[in-house]
Motif scaffolding. Sequence first.
Motif, PDB file in Angstrom:
ATOM      1  N   PRO A   1      36.312  79.099  20.745  1.00  0.00           N
ATOM      2  CA  PRO A   1      36.036  79.667  22.060  1.00  0.00           C
ATOM      3  C   PRO A   1      35.085  78.825  22.897  1.00  0.00           C
ATOM      4  O   PRO A   1      35.208  78.765  24.129  1.00  0.00           O
ATOM      5  CB  PRO A   1      35.424  81.034  21.730  1.00  0.00           C
ATOM      6  N   THR A   2      34.136  78.165  22.229  1.00  0.00           N
ATOM      7  CA  THR A   2      33.164  77.373  22.988  1.00  0.00           C
ATOM      8  C   THR A   2      33.802  76.136  23.618  1.00  0.00           C
ATOM      9  O   THR A   2      33.219  75.524  24.505  1.00  0.00           O
ATOM     10  CB  THR A   2      31.986  76.944  22.094  1.00  0.00           C
TER      11      THR A   2
ATOM     12  N   PRO B   1      34.451  74.031  32.015  1.00  0.00           N
ATOM     13  CA  PRO B   1      35.181  73.444  33.140  1.00  0.00           C
ATOM     14  C   PRO B   1      36.141  72.345  32.688  1.00  0.00           C
ATOM     15  O   PRO B   1      37.221  72.174  33.271  1.00  0.00           O
ATOM     16  CB  PRO B   1      34.057  72.878  34.025  1.00  0.00           C
ATOM     17  N   GLY B   2      35.762  71.608  31.639  1.00  0.00           N
ATOM     18  CA  GLY B   2      36.626  70.539  31.166  1.00  0.00           C
ATOM     19  C   GLY B   2      37.930  71.056  30.598  1.00  0.00           C
ATOM     20  O   GLY B   2      38.999  70.458  30.816  1.00  0.00           O
TER      21      GLY B   2
ATOM     22  N   LEU C   1      46.479  77.033  29.457  1.00  0.00           N
ATOM     23  CA  LEU C   1      45.947  77.443  28.162  1.00  0.00           C
ATOM     24  C   LEU C   1      44.734  78.345  28.346  1.00  0.00           C
ATOM     25  O   LEU C   1      44.629  79.410  27.722  1.00  0.00           O
ATOM     26  CB  LEU C   1      45.570  76.207  27.350  1.00  0.00           C
ATOM     27  N   VAL C   2      43.816  77.935  29.197  1.00  0.00           N
ATOM     28  CA  VAL C   2      42.591  78.712  29.423  1.00  0.00           C
ATOM     29  C   VAL C   2      42.920  80.059  30.055  1.00  0.00           C
ATOM     30  O   VAL C   2      42.388  81.096  29.656  1.00  0.00           O
ATOM     31  CB  VAL C   2      41.605  77.912  30.299  1.00  0.00           C
TER      32      VAL C   2
ATOM     33  N   ARG D   1      31.570  84.851  19.907  1.00  0.00           N
ATOM     34  CA  ARG D   1      31.589  83.878  18.815  1.00  0.00           C
ATOM     35  C   ARG D   1      32.262  84.388  17.549  1.00  0.00           C
ATOM     36  O   ARG D   1      32.297  83.689  16.543  1.00  0.00           O
ATOM     37  CB  ARG D   1      30.148  83.419  18.510  1.00  0.00           C
ATOM     38  N   ASP D   2      32.799  85.612  17.585  1.00  0.00           N
ATOM     39  CA  ASP D   2      33.563  86.086  16.435  1.00  0.00           C
ATOM     40  C   ASP D   2      34.813  85.243  16.258  1.00  0.00           C
ATOM     41  O   ASP D   2      35.379  84.743  17.226  1.00  0.00           O
ATOM     42  CB  ASP D   2      33.986  87.548  16.642  1.00  0.00           C
TER      43      ASP D   2
END
Length: 257
Positions: A50-51, A56-57, A65-66, A38-39
């Motif tokens: 990041p979240t 999965p979406g 990208l992921v 979470r930095d």
Amino acid sequence: MGGADLDPAIAALVDGADWVTVCTGAGMSAESNVPTFRDAETGLWERFDPTELATPGAWSDDPALVWAWYQWRARLVRGAEPNAGHRALAQWAERRTLMVVTQNVDDLHERAGSAVTAHLHGSLFAPRCSHCDTPYSGTDANPDTATETLRVEPPACPRCLSPVRPGVVWFGEPLPQDAWERAADAAAGCDLLIVVGTSGLVYPAAALPERALAAGTPVIEINPDPTPLSSSVTHFMQTTAGRGLPALLDHVQATDN
């Protein structure tokens, strides 16, 4: 914090433990300069949450990208080194039965010499097919060759030609059943459970110390800041992994010698 400064009650627990299980979280790797999940991201990735990428979406919408983001994260980890806490656990395991259960997706425990019992949230270095789950070991998954770009097409599975995905557990996904069972067994069977650098908020991993306490197993928490778990554990050591774990190892070594 040296071995001589150790709380006598903590020292007694360590002395009486033939089987120690250690549960580690992001704070375990903080002293290796591995940014916590979470930095705030920097540079190329600072505008991304990041979240929102670890889902999965997001993978369904834009796998390139992921994949690029996880390659970038893996390369950051490759540039880090195990800290004194990682090394202390590996040395402790040479003397007693010690099992490591981690929520971290890095490989610093392994590089320090520990055999990790369970990676509860997967690993940056264990990509697999997004369709058939076949592990992937192609050289194009090597983070050392990743480029500084926002999109990198993931490689194709050699078995079914589906895209290869990062080997981590995303938000909304269940933990790997085999890893969870190994972790639960390690926590249930030990004489002493040590929790290092976790928030105490992420379930089901956070249930492991709760179960141990309910069963009468002593739990030591090592964290620089109190967590929701701190008031319940047998002993709370307010220090970092890189200081607290070597202090425990010093005591073990002095006792054995």
